[in-house]
Enzyme design. Structure first.
Site, mmCIF file in Angstrom:
data_model
loop_
_atom_site.group_PDB
_atom_site.id
_atom_site.type_symbol
_atom_site.label_atom_id
_atom_site.label_comp_id
_atom_site.label_asym_id
_atom_site.label_seq_id
_atom_site.Cartn_x
_atom_site.Cartn_y
_atom_site.Cartn_z
ATOM 1 N N ALA A 64 57.173 104.845 111.561
ATOM 2 C CA ALA A 64 56.919 104.252 110.248
ATOM 3 C C ALA A 64 55.938 105.074 109.432
ATOM 4 C CB ALA A 64 56.420 102.817 110.411
ATOM 5 N N ARG A 137 58.339 104.629 125.262
ATOM 6 C CA ARG A 137 57.068 104.977 124.628
ATOM 7 C C ARG A 137 55.872 104.408 125.397
ATOM 8 N NH1 ARG A 137 57.795 101.710 119.055
ATOM 9 N NH2 ARG A 137 56.207 103.185 118.326
ATOM 10 N N ASP A 292 59.976 101.809 104.939
ATOM 11 C CA ASP A 292 59.000 102.898 104.873
ATOM 12 C C ASP A 292 59.131 103.647 103.551
ATOM 13 O OD1 ASP A 292 58.361 102.207 107.512
ATOM 14 O OD2 ASP A 292 59.762 103.681 108.335
#
Length: 371
Positions: A64, A137, A292
């Site tokens: 983002a 992640r 975004d």
């Protein structure tokens, strides 16, 4: 400090470039925006279908805050991205790809132990139930960001610091960092915060919605979707969102295809001015990354000191640029072209329709139609 609405002016000798950059800029202390957060290598499917059935993927980047950084830099602003990536090939790729948009990456740190995060997604919209996203992640280099590894007093000076709720969800250390960055302090830049509620990232960590509300209340400019506010906080409608977030001088409630409502308090602390700006008719190619891009367009117009209506319109235009391409990122429309469209009267704006290729249009173009 909290409560400020205008953005500090750029240096007197600074000239805003009008042509998007395509190479890394020379590092400078005179930065418009610092974007802090994780970016990952993204694997996009070669065809629609379940992840189990997709035979091959194309590599890209996604995150983002880095998406916002890339869009702002491509629009001609001086931007730094602050993060951590692994000392691996994926980290190399991220730094090269983000820098190629003109973003200064000199404040990104390499982690010798933790890896760069990656994720895979299907070709459908990750904001709906008809999608799959597989994140790898956990324990990433970026999740080790903390007030110790990224001291708030050590951040480069800037006019705007842009953050998102995604970072707070990565780890307790990352949450501590966001709390430090949003705390009142002398010389704090205008702090922009995109709520970005991602329930999956908070799984196993309690209090996600409450944490996001706490952080948003400490910021100067907040972006939140009407739908995510309903999901996270059980508040419904733009006015109810404002009642839940009375503190930020500027609150942008995104309402999907219907547009956005902006609540802007006067710099003297007077009551809100409420501005609702309809969205655009767009021939959507892929619906990922529009939020975004909207934030980047709004921030770009804020840096330029444009009126609230034009700020929201530039947000819609930047979002339309991403909606009409397959990936999360694309070159924005030229500044003169975007300004011309943002200045249309309400009738012309309401009948504008944007399709693939519209960002390259100059003057009348078949993909930019006023009907």
């Amino acid at each position: 400090m909290p409560g400020q609405w205008s953005v500090p002016a750029p240096p007197a000798d600074h000239e805003e470039p009008s042509v998007p950059g395509s190479a890394a800029r020379t590092p400078t202390a005179d930065t418009d925006v610092v974007c802090l957060g994780e970016s990952m290598v993204t694997f996009l499917p070669s065809r629609p279908g379940r992840l189990a059935d997709v035979p091959a993927f194309t590599r890209g980047i996604g995150g983002a805050e880095s998406n916002v950084a890339c869009a702002l830099a491509a629009a001609g602003h001086r931007v730094k991205w602050v993060s951590r990536v692994g000392s691996d090939g994926f980290g190399d790729h991220l730094l090269d790809a983000v820098a190629a948009y003109g973003v200064d990456t000199t404040d990104v740190r390499r982690d010798p132990v933790r890896p760069t995060g990656v994720y895979f997604r299907t070709a459908t919209d990750r904001a709906t139930d008809v999608h799959e996203v597989a994140y790898y992640r956990a324990g990433s280099a970026a999740s080790a960001m903390s007030p110790h590894t990224v001291p708030p007093d050590g951040l480069p000076g800037c006019r705007i610091l842009h953050l998102s709720g995604i970072t707070a969800a990565l780890s307790d250390d990352c949450l501590d960092l966001l709390r430090a960055l949003t705390a009142p302090r002398a010389g704090r830049p205008l702090v922009s915060f995109d709520v970005n509620h991602r329930p999956g990232l908070w799984r196993g960590r309690p209090g996600g919605p409450e944490v996001l509300l706490e952080l948003a209340r400490r910021c100067d400019l907040v972006f939140v979707g009407e739908d995510e506010a309903a999901e996270a906080w059980d508040v419904h409608g733009a006015d109810a969102v404002r009642a839940a977030l009375p503190g930020p001088p500027v609150l942008v409630v995104k309402q999907g295809a219907d547009g956005a409502t902006v609540y802007a308090r006067g710099e003297d602390g007077t009551a809100d001015t409420v501005t609702t700006v309809p969205g655009l008719a767009v021939d959507v190619v892929a619906p990922v990354g529009a939020g975004d891009a909207f934030a980047a367009g709004f921030l770009s117009a804020t840096l330029r000191g444009l009126p609230v209506r034009e700020r929201a319109r530039h947000g819609h235009l930047m979002a339309a640029a991403v909606l009409t391409v397959p990936g999360d990122l694309t070159a924005p429309p030229g500044r003169a072209h975007a300004d011309r469209l943002a200045a249309l009267d309400d009738t012309a704006w309401g009948t504008l329709r944007l399709g693939p290729g519209w960002t390259a249009a100059a003057g009348a173009n078949e993909e930019v139609r006023v009907t």
